[in-house]
Design an enzyme around this catalytic site. Structure first.
Site, PDB file in Angstrom:
ATOM      1  N   HIS A   1     -12.354  18.251  -0.134  1.00  0.00           N
ATOM      2  CA  HIS A   1     -13.416  17.512   0.561  1.00  0.00           C
ATOM      3  C   HIS A   1     -14.610  18.380   0.925  1.00  0.00           C
ATOM      4  CE1 HIS A   1     -11.207  19.176   4.018  1.00  0.00           C
ATOM      5  NE2 HIS A   1     -12.324  19.023   4.716  1.00  0.00           N
ATOM      6  N   ASP A   2     -14.381  19.624   1.268  1.00  0.00           N
ATOM      7  CA  ASP A   2     -15.490  20.495   1.690  1.00  0.00           C
ATOM      8  C   ASP A   2     -15.940  21.465   0.602  1.00  0.00           C
ATOM      9  OD1 ASP A   2     -16.155  19.600   4.182  1.00  0.00           O
ATOM     10  OD2 ASP A   2     -14.781  20.925   5.266  1.00  0.00           O
TER      11      ASP A   2
ATOM     12  N   LYS B   1     -19.443  22.908   0.302  1.00  0.00           N
ATOM     13  CA  LYS B   1     -19.968  23.926   1.223  1.00  0.00           C
ATOM     14  C   LYS B   1     -20.166  25.276   0.534  1.00  0.00           C
ATOM     15  CE  LYS B   1     -18.285  21.977   5.578  1.00  0.00           C
ATOM     16  NZ  LYS B   1     -17.404  22.154   6.755  1.00  0.00           N
TER      17      LYS B   1
ATOM     18  N   HIS C   1     -23.509  18.774   1.634  1.00  0.00           N
ATOM     19  CA  HIS C   1     -22.301  19.296   0.980  1.00  0.00           C
ATOM     20  C   HIS C   1     -21.431  18.213   0.313  1.00  0.00           C
ATOM     21  CE1 HIS C   1     -20.156  18.399   4.821  1.00  0.00           C
ATOM     22  NE2 HIS C   1     -19.084  18.340   4.062  1.00  0.00           N
TER      23      HIS C   1
ATOM     24  N   HIS D   1     -16.455  11.331   2.169  1.00  0.00           N
ATOM     25  CA  HIS D   1     -15.529  11.677   3.254  1.00  0.00           C
ATOM     26  C   HIS D   1     -16.178  11.725   4.638  1.00  0.00           C
ATOM     27  CE1 HIS D   1     -17.035  15.852   2.608  1.00  0.00           C
ATOM     28  NE2 HIS D   1     -16.595  16.106   3.843  1.00  0.00           N
ATOM     29  N   HIS D   2     -17.521  11.669   4.713  1.00  0.00           N
ATOM     30  CA  HIS D   2     -18.191  11.606   6.018  1.00  0.00           C
ATOM     31  C   HIS D   2     -18.779  10.219   6.287  1.00  0.00           C
ATOM     32  CE1 HIS D   2     -17.839  15.527   7.814  1.00  0.00           C
ATOM     33  NE2 HIS D   2     -18.185  16.138   6.678  1.00  0.00           N
TER      34      HIS D   2
ATOM     35  N   ASP E   1      -8.317  13.875   8.865  1.00  0.00           N
ATOM     36  CA  ASP E   1      -9.217  14.960   9.254  1.00  0.00           C
ATOM     37  C   ASP E   1      -9.311  15.037  10.780  1.00  0.00           C
ATOM     38  OD1 ASP E   1     -11.151  17.053   8.686  1.00  0.00           O
ATOM     39  OD2 ASP E   1     -12.688  15.634   9.331  1.00  0.00           O
TER      40      ASP E   1
END
Length: 384
Positions: free
Chosen positions: A220-221, A224, A249, A273-274, A302
């Site tokens: 998911h990240d 970044k 990101h 995801h955000h 999360d």
């Protein structure tokens, strides 16, 4: 009693002859052998049935009226021993009604009248042999196709395993690269991926979709990696400009995964995801079911990990705090159906998953301190 007849050459097709009249058998044998067929002649159905355990004729010709067993009963018994043989009934005219019933029942391919017409008899047997040959060829081709399909499935399975292993190595490499940049979130990705798998199963999601959600949560990240260190690792609050960069990101991660065929389906979880259930998330402000289910699953797990994990600025809080937060944010940040599924899972299951990942983390830390020659890869968490 078996009437033994010799053929001058090995015939391409074998015909069994069954009749209680030896003269009829000799006459039939001469006609067929002169036309190039091989023959075996039997005075009783019982002898013919015994021979069928040893040989497989293309055609069986039988009389109808015979002592002990009539021709139809014999054909029914012979079907078990020689299912591929074509059956022809050779009978007197007065038995035609019985013969027609036999044809209608499927036990007999054709009927030939006694006395027979030689050209008609040979044409009938020729057609029967061709029918038998085509049936055998069809069976052979069917078996060959089944064999090739089995080989193809085995090859595909091997390729899938190879892709899975290489993809897993790629995943581990990507996550490790991110962990090296942002030590604060080390093992976070691994925990939420296993949490997401468990919650997906609770929702009734099946494979391969469960693994897609797991991979999306794991990565998911990953976007970044494209965020500057001065922003990603900044100890204090981000400026408005820095937030704009940080909020890119999800799109950076989605773009990165588009280049890996096996991970493209998981890329949507990374992209969304955000997002939030009420439409106040980013990057696209999606609302409700517009957000993919994997991203809605991730949003809750999360939160679970964020609340229960120790951070430099605070200690992790108990599961009760997670439950309160999920109840408070259901309908705004979280999908109500996913919240219900999450709250139905016992706290002990989440603790077990966390403990499994922590065990692997400890093993990895110990491994990194050993000389390279003594290193072995630690087992993956057994929480799937």
């Amino acid at each position: 009693m078996t009437v033994h007849l010799k053929s001058a050459a090995t015939p391409p097709e074998l015909v069994f002859l069954v009749d209680d009249d030896a003269l009829v058998l000799r006459a039939l044998s001469r006609v067929l052998e002169s036309a190039g067929f091989g023959t075996r002649a039997f005075l009783t159905p019982r002898e013919a049935l015994q021979a069928l355990t040893r040989e497989a004729p293309s055609v069986i010709i039988s009389d109808y009226m015979m002592p002990g067993m009539d021709g139809i009963a014999f054909f029914k018994a012979s079907r078990e021993l020689a299912p591929g043989a074509v059956r022809i009934l050779c009978t007197a005219a007065e038995d035609f009604q019985v013969a027609l019933e036999a044809v209608n029942s499927g036990e007999v391919y054709r009927i030939v009248a006694k006395p027979w017409h030689q050209q008609e008899l040979l044409a009938t047997i020729g057609h029967a042999c061709e029918s038998s040959r085509l049936r055998r060829e069809n069976e052979r081709l069917t078996l060959e196709v089944q064999r090739q399909n089995l080989q193809l499935r085995e090859m595909n399975h091997g390729l899938e395993e190879m892709v899975r292993a290489r993809t897993q190595a790629l995943l581990e490499g990507l996550i490790s690269a991110l962990d090296y940049r942002d030590a604060e979130t080390q093992w976070h990705s691994r925990r939420v991926s296993l949490y997401a798998r468990r919650l997906s199963q609770q929702l009734g999601i099946e494979e391969p979709e469960v693994t897609v959600v797991e991979h999306g949560a794991l990565l998911h990240d990953i976007g970044k990696i494209g965020v500057r260190d001065s922003v990603l690792l900044k100890p204090g609050p981000l400026s408005a400009e820095e937030w704009v960069e940080m909020k890119r990101h999800p799109e950076l991660g989605w773009s990165l995964l588009q280049r890996v065929d096996y991970l493209r389906t998981a890329a949507r979880v990374v992209l969304e995801h955000h997002e939030k259930w009420d439409g106040t998330g980013y990057p696209r402000g999606l609302r409700g079911d517009e957000i993919c289910l994997g991203a809605r699953v991730f949003a809750i797990v999360d939160t679970l990990d964020a609340i229960t994990t120790d951070r430099p600025y605070r200690k992790g809080r108990p599961f009760a705090a997670v439950r309160d937060e999920v109840l408070r944010c259901t309908g705004t940040q979280f999908d109500p159906r996913v919240s219900e599924a999450f709250l139905a899972i016992p706290e002990e299951e989440w603790d077990r998953i966390r403990l499994d990942v922590e065990t692997v983390a400890v093993l990895s830390a110990e491994l990194s301190e050993r000389p390279p020659s003594e290193r072995r890869e630690p087992a993956q968490a057994a929480s799937r």
